[in-house]
Design an enzyme around this catalytic site. Structure first.
Site, short mmCIF file in Angstrom:
data_model
loop_
_atom_site.label_atom_id
_atom_site.label_comp_id
_atom_site.label_asym_id
_atom_site.label_seq_id
_atom_site.Cartn_x
_atom_site.Cartn_y
_atom_site.Cartn_z
N GLU A 1 94.90 21.87 -25.29
CA GLU A 1 95.05 20.20 -26.16
C GLU A 1 95.02 19.17 -25.03
O GLU A 1 94.37 18.20 -25.33
CB GLU A 1 95.82 20.12 -27.26
CG GLU A 1 95.80 19.14 -27.99
CD GLU A 1 96.63 19.04 -29.24
OE1 GLU A 1 96.68 20.03 -29.71
OE2 GLU A 1 97.46 18.03 -29.33
N ARG B 1 91.82 16.66 -33.70
CA ARG B 1 92.52 16.14 -32.25
C ARG B 1 91.28 15.48 -31.69
O ARG B 1 90.99 15.52 -30.27
CB ARG B 1 92.96 17.27 -31.49
CG ARG B 1 94.08 17.69 -32.11
CD ARG B 1 95.18 16.88 -32.34
NE ARG B 1 96.34 17.47 -33.17
CZ ARG B 1 96.45 17.18 -34.57
NH1 ARG B 1 95.51 16.19 -35.14
NH2 ARG B 1 97.47 17.84 -35.20
N SER C 1 101.88 20.74 -28.22
CA SER C 1 101.02 22.20 -28.25
C SER C 1 100.16 22.20 -27.08
O SER C 1 99.48 21.24 -26.84
CB SER C 1 100.32 22.06 -29.71
OG SER C 1 101.07 22.12 -30.80
C1 FAD Z 1 107.31 17.31 -27.89
C2 FAD Z 1 105.99 16.87 -28.28
C3 FAD Z 1 105.48 17.05 -29.45
C4 FAD Z 1 103.98 16.55 -29.79
N1 FAD Z 1 103.63 16.89 -31.32
C5 FAD Z 1 102.44 16.31 -31.50
C6 FAD Z 1 102.17 16.53 -32.95
O1 FAD Z 1 102.91 16.85 -33.92
N2 FAD Z 1 100.86 15.99 -33.40
C7 FAD Z 1 100.08 15.60 -32.45
O2 FAD Z 1 98.85 15.34 -32.62
N3 FAD Z 1 100.42 15.65 -31.16
C8 FAD Z 1 101.60 15.87 -30.61
N4 FAD Z 1 101.76 15.78 -29.34
C9 FAD Z 1 100.88 15.15 -28.32
C10 FAD Z 1 101.03 13.73 -28.03
O3 FAD Z 1 102.35 13.34 -28.59
C11 FAD Z 1 99.94 13.10 -28.76
O4 FAD Z 1 98.61 13.59 -28.16
C12 FAD Z 1 99.88 11.45 -28.74
O5 FAD Z 1 99.08 10.89 -29.36
C13 FAD Z 1 99.44 11.20 -26.90
O6 FAD Z 1 99.85 9.82 -26.91
P1 FAD Z 1 100.15 9.15 -25.62
O7 FAD Z 1 100.11 7.59 -25.77
O8 FAD Z 1 101.09 9.62 -25.11
O9 FAD Z 1 98.68 9.36 -24.98
P2 FAD Z 1 98.78 9.76 -23.26
O10 FAD Z 1 99.14 11.14 -22.83
O11 FAD Z 1 99.30 8.53 -22.61
O12 FAD Z 1 96.74 9.65 -23.05
C14 FAD Z 1 96.17 10.41 -23.90
C15 FAD Z 1 94.83 10.20 -23.69
O13 FAD Z 1 94.59 9.07 -24.57
C16 FAD Z 1 93.86 7.79 -23.41
N5 FAD Z 1 94.65 6.37 -24.00
C17 FAD Z 1 95.72 6.11 -24.23
N6 FAD Z 1 96.00 4.89 -24.58
C18 FAD Z 1 94.51 4.43 -24.68
C19 FAD Z 1 94.21 3.04 -24.85
N7 FAD Z 1 94.87 2.11 -25.30
N8 FAD Z 1 92.76 3.17 -24.87
C20 FAD Z 1 91.81 3.89 -24.58
N9 FAD Z 1 92.45 5.25 -24.02
C21 FAD Z 1 93.67 5.51 -24.22
C22 FAD Z 1 94.60 8.16 -22.33
O14 FAD Z 1 93.71 7.70 -21.26
C23 FAD Z 1 94.20 9.79 -22.33
O15 FAD Z 1 92.90 10.11 -21.95
C24 FAD Z 1 103.22 16.21 -29.02
C25 FAD Z 1 103.46 16.10 -27.60
C26 FAD Z 1 104.92 16.21 -27.13
C27 FAD Z 1 105.33 16.12 -25.90
#
Ligand code: FAD
Length: 302
Positions: free
Chosen positions: A297, A176, A226
């Site tokens: 996380e 992560r 998580s």
């Molecule tokens: C129901 C559910 C299930 C999940 N299951 C998993 C799983 O199985 N495995 C897992 O790893 N995670 C899981 N997650 C967590 C989440 O899906 C991941 O961490 C996902 O990768 C977040 O992506 P996001 O685009 O929503 O990031 P955001 O929440 O929008 O941003 C997260 C971080 O990334 C940065 N960021 C986003 N885009 C960019 C960019 N283009 N350039 C620079 N920085 C950027 C943001 O500034 C922030 O710091 C789950 C979440 C939920 C709600």
């Protein structure tokens, strides 16, 4: 923020959707978060770069959001700009590779891979959020992670004002984590290297993983996934919380999911404070009983 109207107009004229005083609860999967001064959505990758340069040049604080699936945002007013990558979501397929922009939903990419009989992205079919967020977090599930499929990441370096391409090993992917949590490089897109597979087999694997996810995770409620990182590879937080009989425990509108101990859900109009208190409660008990320090996380915007 001074000159809010002027900044809003400038960003609009550049080619962004612009919202003033936008509630972040509308843009996080947890459905929690106070208003942000400006919420802007650039319509293309080049406009995204223009926006970054503009905000940097004018010393305006900003944060980037992909799918908002890994964020816990406090209920107060946030006096900065949020840039959403939602519209930066193009992709193309070249043989066994997908070249995609950062805002494309990760789960969508795994279905695009399926449609093209490309294997390697099945693990990502149920991970909410964008490609950019998944690279930032080195998202993973069921034995797969971004580290295994990313060939290069295209980034924008605000210091040099250059677009750079980082190879997989330069991304320093770990559990992560990635280099992007430590530097200021903005993720514009990536090349994903997959392998030709058998369509039916990929489809079956995706179906199995989605079924597993639905049966184990409280997907019917808002959450940020998580809530804790595993403190060590074999210490499963969800199982531990279950053993401690904490499943179903609530503070205000936030609850430790009855379906999965590792998830805190927004059961009913949970506030940031409810979630914080619940997190602290679990941390305290786990420390007392197992002498382990849990780390949250999702990223917290306090
Ligand atoms: C129901 C559910 C299930 C999940 N299951 C998993 C799983 O199985 N495995 C897992 O790893 N995670 C899981 N997650 C967590 C989440 O899906 C991941 O961490 C996902 O990768 C977040 O992506 P996001 O685009 O929503 O990031 P955001 O929440 O929008 O941003 C997260 C971080 O990334 C940065 N960021 C986003 N885009 C960019 C960019 N283009 N350039 C620079 N920085 C950027 C943001 O500034 C922030 O710091 C789950 C979440 C939920 C709600």
């Amino acid at each position: 923020m001074n000159n809010l109207e002027t900044i809003a107009k400038d960003l609009y004229l550049m080619g962004c959707n612009v919202l003033i005083n936008e509630p972040m609860s509308k843009h996080t999967t947890f459905r929690i978060g106070g208003k942000v001064a400006l919420y802007v959505t650039p319509k293309t990758k080049n406009i995204f770069i223009e926006v970054l340069n503009y905000l940097d040049k004018n010393n305006i604080e900003y944060k980037i959001i992909g799918g908002g699936a890994n964020l816990i945002v406090s209920d107060k007013f946030h006096d900065f700009v949020v840039i959403s990558t939602e519209y930066i979501s193009g992709y193309e397929i070249e043989n066994e590779k997908i070249i995609a922009e950062s805002g494309i939903p990760l789960s969508r990419l795994s279905f695009i891979a399926l449609e093209n009989s490309l294997s390697g992205m099945e693990f990502a079919c149920g991970i909410p959020g964008s490609l950019g967020g998944a690279i930032f977090m080195n998202a993973g599930a069921y034995g797969g992670e971004m580290k295994n499929i990313i060939e290069t990441v295209e980034v924008y370096d605000l210091k040099s004002k250059k677009i750079l391409f980082l190879g997989n090993s330069n991304c320093k992917f770990g559990y992560r984590t990635s280099i992007f949590q430590k530097n200021n490089l903005i993720i514009l897109g990536a090349t994903i290297a997959l392998k030709k597979g058998i369509h039916e087999k990929i489809k079956q694997e995706i179906f199995n993983l989605l079924e597993k996810r639905w049966s184990k995770q409280p997907l019917e409620y808002p959450s940020a996934g998580s809530i804790f990182k595993r403190p060590e590879p074999t210490f499963y937080v969800g199982t531990t919380i279950e053993k401690l009989n904490l499943k179903g425990f609530s503070i205000g509108g936030a609850q430790i999911s009855e379906k999965h101990g590792g998830f805190i859900i927004n059961k009913e109009n949970a506030t940031f404070e409810d979630v914080q208190q619940l997190i602290n409660h679990v941390k305290k008990i786990v420390k007392e009983k197992y002498n382990k320090d849990l780390k949250v996380e999702p990223e917290i915007w306090d």
